[in-house]
Design a protein around this motif. Structure first.
Motif, PDB file in Angstrom:
ATOM      1  N   SER A   8      12.552 -17.522 -31.205  1.00 43.11           N
ATOM      2  CA  SER A   8      12.548 -16.845 -32.513  1.00 43.11           C
ATOM      3  C   SER A   8      11.579 -17.524 -33.478  1.00 43.11           C
ATOM      4  O   SER A   8      11.282 -18.721 -33.366  1.00 43.11           O
ATOM      5  CB  SER A   8      13.970 -16.850 -33.113  1.00 43.11           C
ATOM      6  OG  SER A   8      14.369 -18.142 -33.517  1.00 43.11           O
ATOM      7  N   GLY A   9      11.111 -16.722 -34.423  1.00 46.56           N
ATOM      8  CA  GLY A   9      10.210 -17.198 -35.478  1.00 46.56           C
ATOM      9  C   GLY A   9      10.708 -16.717 -36.833  1.00 46.56           C
ATOM     10  O   GLY A   9      11.808 -16.190 -36.971  1.00 46.56           O
ATOM     11  N   ALA A  10       9.839 -16.899 -37.830  1.00 50.35           N
ATOM     12  CA  ALA A  10      10.231 -16.673 -39.227  1.00 50.35           C
ATOM     13  C   ALA A  10      10.791 -15.271 -39.470  1.00 50.35           C
ATOM     14  O   ALA A  10      11.658 -15.071 -40.323  1.00 50.35           O
ATOM     15  CB  ALA A  10       9.037 -16.927 -40.137  1.00 50.35           C
ATOM     16  N   GLY A  11      10.324 -14.272 -38.699  1.00 51.83           N
ATOM     17  CA  GLY A  11      10.811 -12.899 -38.895  1.00 51.83           C
ATOM     18  C   GLY A  11      12.296 -12.777 -38.620  1.00 51.83           C
ATOM     19  O   GLY A  11      12.975 -11.897 -39.155  1.00 51.83           O
ATOM     20  N   SER A  19      11.242 -16.213 -46.660  1.00 46.53           N
ATOM     21  CA  SER A  19       9.942 -15.554 -46.428  1.00 46.53           C
ATOM     22  C   SER A  19       9.292 -16.070 -45.144  1.00 46.53           C
ATOM     23  O   SER A  19       9.501 -17.224 -44.738  1.00 46.53           O
ATOM     24  CB  SER A  19       8.982 -15.752 -47.606  1.00 46.53           C
ATOM     25  OG  SER A  19       9.040 -17.031 -48.116  1.00 46.53           O
ATOM     26  N   THR A  20       8.502 -15.179 -44.535  1.00 50.02           N
ATOM     27  CA  THR A  20       7.755 -15.575 -43.338  1.00 50.02           C
ATOM     28  C   THR A  20       6.503 -16.321 -43.807  1.00 50.02           C
ATOM     29  O   THR A  20       6.379 -16.664 -44.982  1.00 50.02           O
ATOM     30  CB  THR A  20       7.353 -14.314 -42.537  1.00 50.02           C
ATOM     31  OG1 THR A  20       6.504 -13.517 -43.372  1.00 50.02           O
ATOM     32  CG2 THR A  20       8.567 -13.504 -42.120  1.00 50.02           C
ATOM     33  N   PHE A  21       5.623 -16.631 -42.864  1.00 47.98           N
ATOM     34  CA  PHE A  21       4.432 -17.426 -43.212  1.00 47.98           C
ATOM     35  C   PHE A  21       3.199 -16.556 -43.384  1.00 47.98           C
ATOM     36  O   PHE A  21       2.401 -16.784 -44.290  1.00 47.98           O
ATOM     37  CB  PHE A  21       4.181 -18.470 -42.102  1.00 47.98           C
ATOM     38  CG  PHE A  21       5.272 -19.502 -42.035  1.00 47.98           C
ATOM     39  CD1 PHE A  21       6.319 -19.374 -41.139  1.00 47.98           C
ATOM     40  CD2 PHE A  21       5.268 -20.567 -42.917  1.00 47.98           C
ATOM     41  CE1 PHE A  21       7.339 -20.315 -41.092  1.00 47.98           C
ATOM     42  CE2 PHE A  21       6.285 -21.519 -42.889  1.00 47.98           C
ATOM     43  CZ  PHE A  21       7.327 -21.381 -41.975  1.00 47.98           C
ATOM     44  N   GLU A  29       0.536 -17.755 -48.249  1.00 54.33           N
ATOM     45  CA  GLU A  29      -0.260 -17.099 -49.310  1.00 54.33           C
ATOM     46  C   GLU A  29      -0.128 -17.909 -50.591  1.00 54.33           C
ATOM     47  O   GLU A  29      -0.929 -17.809 -51.498  1.00 54.33           O
ATOM     48  CB  GLU A  29       0.296 -15.692 -49.594  1.00 54.33           C
ATOM     49  CG  GLU A  29       0.255 -14.749 -48.410  1.00 54.33           C
ATOM     50  CD  GLU A  29      -0.969 -13.863 -48.461  1.00 54.33           C
ATOM     51  OE1 GLU A  29      -1.738 -13.904 -47.485  1.00 54.33           O
ATOM     52  OE2 GLU A  29      -1.184 -13.206 -49.490  1.00 54.33           O
ATOM     53  N   ARG A  30       0.994 -18.664 -50.682  1.00 57.55           N
ATOM     54  CA  ARG A  30       1.281 -19.338 -51.969  1.00 57.55           C
ATOM     55  C   ARG A  30       0.998 -20.839 -51.905  1.00 57.55           C
ATOM     56  O   ARG A  30       0.914 -21.511 -52.922  1.00 57.55           O
ATOM     57  CB  ARG A  30       2.758 -19.097 -52.315  1.00 57.55           C
ATOM     58  CG  ARG A  30       3.038 -17.649 -52.775  1.00 57.55           C
ATOM     59  CD  ARG A  30       4.530 -17.384 -52.906  1.00 57.55           C
ATOM     60  NE  ARG A  30       5.099 -16.900 -51.646  1.00 57.55           N
ATOM     61  CZ  ARG A  30       6.376 -17.125 -51.285  1.00 57.55           C
ATOM     62  NH1 ARG A  30       7.162 -17.833 -52.046  1.00 57.55           N
ATOM     63  NH2 ARG A  30       6.833 -16.651 -50.135  1.00 57.55           N
ATOM     64  N   TYR A  31       0.969 -21.396 -50.687  1.00 54.45           N
ATOM     65  CA  TYR A  31       0.714 -22.844 -50.568  1.00 54.45           C
ATOM     66  C   TYR A  31      -0.363 -23.066 -49.517  1.00 54.45           C
ATOM     67  O   TYR A  31      -0.476 -22.278 -48.581  1.00 54.45           O
ATOM     68  CB  TYR A  31       1.979 -23.575 -50.107  1.00 54.45           C
ATOM     69  CG  TYR A  31       3.116 -23.555 -51.098  1.00 54.45           C
ATOM     70  CD1 TYR A  31       4.042 -22.514 -51.098  1.00 54.45           C
ATOM     71  CD2 TYR A  31       3.251 -24.567 -52.059  1.00 54.45           C
ATOM     72  CE1 TYR A  31       5.083 -22.483 -52.014  1.00 54.45           C
ATOM     73  CE2 TYR A  31       4.293 -24.548 -52.977  1.00 54.45           C
ATOM     74  CZ  TYR A  31       5.203 -23.502 -52.938  1.00 54.45           C
ATOM     75  OH  TYR A  31       6.231 -23.475 -53.848  1.00 54.45           O
TER      76      TYR A  31
END
Ligand code: APR
Length: 230
Positions: A8-11, A19-21, A29-31
């Motif tokens: 499994s991953g962020a989804g 939030s996903t990456f 998107e933010r960091y």
């Protein structure tokens, strides 16, 4: 019981509010990865990195497992379910999954700058790590997270799990990051592979059953499909 192995991953945790990456509103998107997810970033500004993970830890404490996590835990009635997650949240465990490998570490644990392999629990009552907080070995406490460029010690046991899988399920990962993404190649030829994602995911395997859905809906569909295999 047959072995059902999950990557499994962020989804997987998106519907739990984490939030996903790499989605449009994703974390990267933010960091900048270099600033908050590398040993160099931590060396350059440890307080910023500690605060980044303190914020994510506090957010996790407000989140609950979603129907996808719960559905995977329920599959333990029919299969020996083994979860390999790239996620640092503990939502699989909260949902009741009993066999979980965290390839990229765990947000609710810390380690020492002197020893990345010994993990200590972080209490939800005191969720923040601060500059100057020492681990038992005297090193600075740091998140028990595998940053880019650091070793992934759990990849070997994860490979063994995939090799032994009777069913392999990939959920909520863009398969962008290695060595995690390479695990799909270890599923043996005759092993049914299911991939659950609302978007198309590029993979070198062609023998895949795509379930184009979110984790919560996709795990419901998966459960119906694999019940015949058990
Ligand atoms: N249900 C299932 N999948 C979803 C959902 C959902 N509700 N929402 C988004 N997805 C999918 C996206 O379509 C995408 O394919 O989840 C995937 C998320 O991909 P990434 O954001 O790249 O996350 P991940 O693959 O887990 O990243 C791997 O990269 O930054 C590092 O260490 C970090 O473990 C992370 C690794």
């Amino acid at each position: 019981m047959k072995k059902l192995v999950v990557l499994s991953g962020a989804g997987m945790s998106a519907e739990s509010g984490i939030s996903t990456f790499r989605d449009s509103d994703g974390l990267w998107e933010r960091y900048r990865v270099e600033d908050v997810a590398t040993p160099e970033g931590f060396a350059a500004n440890p307080a910023l990195v500690l605060d980044f993970y303190n914020q994510r830890r506090r957010q996790l404490l407000e989140c609950k497992p979603n129907a996808g996590h719960i559905g995977l835990a329920a599959l333990e009635k029919y299969f020996d379910v083994r979860i390999i997650t790239q996620n640092i949240d503990n939502l699989h465990e909260q949902a009741g999954s009993t066999k979980v490998i965290h390839l990229h570490g765990e947000l609710m644990k810390y380690c020492s700058t002197y020893d990345l392999n010994t993990a200590y629990p972080i209490s939800p009552e005191e969720p923040d790590l601060h500059l100057g907080d020492k681990a038992p070995d005297g090193g600075q406490q740091r998140p028990f997270i595998v940053w880019f460029g650091e070793p992934v010690p759990m990849i070997e046991p994860a490979i063994e799990w995939v090799r032994e899988a009777d069913v392999f399920v990939v959920i909520g990962t863009s398969l962008n990051v290695y060595p995690a993404a390479g695990l799909i190649s270890y599923a043996h030829k005759g092993c049914p592979i299911y991939l659950i994602d609302p978007k198309d995911v590029k993979t070198q395997r062609t023998d895949i059953h795509f379930i184009k859905a979110t984790a919560s809906k996709g795990v419901k569909q998966l459960t119906e499909l694999v019940k015949q295999i058990k």
